[in-house]
Motif scaffolding. Structure first.
Motif, mmCIF file in Angstrom:
data_model
loop_
_atom_site.group_PDB
_atom_site.id
_atom_site.type_symbol
_atom_site.label_atom_id
_atom_site.label_comp_id
_atom_site.label_asym_id
_atom_site.label_seq_id
_atom_site.Cartn_x
_atom_site.Cartn_y
_atom_site.Cartn_z
ATOM 1 N N VAL A 71 7.385 -7.797 -0.014
ATOM 2 C CA VAL A 71 6.045 -8.365 0.067
ATOM 3 C C VAL A 71 5.348 -8.227 -1.280
ATOM 4 O O VAL A 71 5.555 -7.250 -2.007
ATOM 5 N N GLU A 72 4.535 -9.220 -1.619
ATOM 6 C CA GLU A 72 3.623 -9.124 -2.755
ATOM 7 C C GLU A 72 2.368 -8.416 -2.246
ATOM 8 O O GLU A 72 1.376 -9.048 -1.869
ATOM 9 N N VAL B 266 7.904 -4.061 5.219
ATOM 10 C CA VAL B 266 6.839 -4.596 4.373
ATOM 11 C C VAL B 266 5.495 -3.911 4.614
ATOM 12 O O VAL B 266 4.750 -3.668 3.664
ATOM 13 N N THR B 267 5.181 -3.555 5.855
ATOM 14 C CA THR B 267 3.839 -3.008 6.113
ATOM 15 C C THR B 267 3.654 -1.638 5.465
ATOM 16 O O THR B 267 2.535 -1.266 5.105
ATOM 17 N N SER C 249 11.881 -2.600 12.360
ATOM 18 C CA SER C 249 12.240 -2.073 11.056
ATOM 19 C C SER C 249 13.706 -2.401 10.848
ATOM 20 O O SER C 249 14.534 -2.139 11.726
ATOM 21 N N TYR C 250 14.017 -2.967 9.690
ATOM 22 C CA TYR C 250 15.409 -3.342 9.421
ATOM 23 C C TYR C 250 16.110 -2.300 8.554
ATOM 24 O O TYR C 250 17.174 -1.823 8.889
ATOM 25 N N ARG C 251 15.474 -1.918 7.450
ATOM 26 C CA ARG C 251 16.065 -0.916 6.559
ATOM 27 C C ARG C 251 15.185 0.324 6.388
ATOM 28 O O ARG C 251 15.622 1.323 5.837
ATOM 29 N N GLU C 252 13.957 0.271 6.860
ATOM 30 C CA GLU C 252 12.968 1.299 6.554
ATOM 31 C C GLU C 252 13.095 2.540 7.423
ATOM 32 O O GLU C 252 12.605 3.610 7.057
#
Length: 305
Positions: free
Chosen positions: A288-289, A191-192, A152-155
């Motif tokens: 993410v889309e 993203v997940t 996790s980078y920012r989450e």
């Protein structure tokens, strides 16, 4: 066709990822390697073999490391994935057996045989990948990409305030991977957490693919109840399938190139942070889309009917 090996600790979302890979027309699944995490490595090997047989795949399964590189063994995440790894579904002894090669040996051999082509997708702790890197100095350059679900980078974390579970469960191994010089892509919580699978989605899987989709729906009941206990009532995150989809559709994700290192300090253990040394940057997926990724997953699962 993407030549792929999935390193896995099945696990409900691991099963989703493996069934997706079995259906995807742009993936050539060359094998599975098992690792501790959601379950013990013995259970992970058994579950991986069961998924291979259920999906009608003729691929090898190689058993991996039973414990982290440095940390002592820990209790697997039975409260998340159930006592046998597949929610409320009881264990079944598979017909097949793991190959004689260890996971690290198998990974190193396949990376040599498919030099510059092999994509490795670890969706559990990174111990097997670290062993392969330590065992074969050329492994990091033989593989085309290592696309991992973790970090996790920012989450923020999902097992501690700082750490995502796969990295937390063997931070020393993760640090070996991020420092290896391999082309690493981090499909983490940034993203997940944006891609959700609801009870209605699992019902649709069962309707369109009664055997394997139905198996996933049976697994999902326990898994979705766990998510409710942590305050998430709108479904489960599509963690592991997102990483497998990123192996073939990186255009649906936005990445930042960041030199990543892993904290092995007690208070922040498992945090994926900016590196303080010169190392190859990691492609850290930060957006993410989600609709496209989820639609792709559902479309391919429907093909398993």
């Amino acid at each position: 066709m993407t030549k792929l090996i999935i390193d896995t600790d099945p696990g409900v979302d691991d099963a989703m990822a493996i069934f997706y890979a079995a259906a995807a027309p742009d993936i050539e699944l060359l094998g599975l390697t098992s690792i501790f995490g959601n379950v013990t490595v013995e259970m992970a090997t058994r579950n991986a073999l069961r998924l291979v047989e259920a999906a009608g795949l003729d691929i090898p399964v190689a058993a991996g490391a039973p414990t982290p590189l440095v940390l002592p063994p820990f209790t697997p995440s039975f409260h998340v994935h159930g006592d046998e790894g597949f929610g409320d579904i009881p264990a079944v002894t598979p017909k097949g057996k793991a190959i004689d090669e260890s996971a690290a040996d198998f990974l190193c051999r396949m990376a040599r045989e498919h030099k510059g082509e092999l994509v490795v997708c670890p969706i559990g702790p990174l111990t097997n990948i670290a062993h392969a890197i330590q065992q074969d100095p050329e492994f990091a350059t033989n593989v085309k990409r290592i696309v991992l679900m973790g970090g996790s980078y920012r989450e923020g974390g999902n097992i501690t305030p700082h750490a995502e579970a796969n990295i937390y469960h063997d931070p020393h191994a993760a640090e070996v991977v991020f420092a290896s010089g391999a082309r690493v892509e981090m499909v983490g919580l940034d993203v997940t957490h944006r891609i959700l699978c609801t009870a209605e989605d699992f019902a649709e899987m069962a309707a369109t693919a009664p055997k394997l989709g139905g198996m996933l729906q049976d697994m999902s009941h326990f898994y979705l109840e766990f998510y409710k206990t942590v305050g998430k009532f709108d479904g489960c995150s599509l963690h592991d399938p997102a990483a497998v989809i990123a192996c073939t559709h990186p255009e649906w994700f936005t990445a930042e190139n960041v030199a990543i290192q892993v904290s092995c300090e007690e208070e922040t253990s498992g945090a994926t942070i900016d590196a303080t040394d010169e190392r190859r940057p990691t492609a850290v997926y930060v957006a993410v889309e989600a609709d496209k990724v989820k639609a792709r997953f559902m479309e391919q699962i429907a093909k398993l009917a």
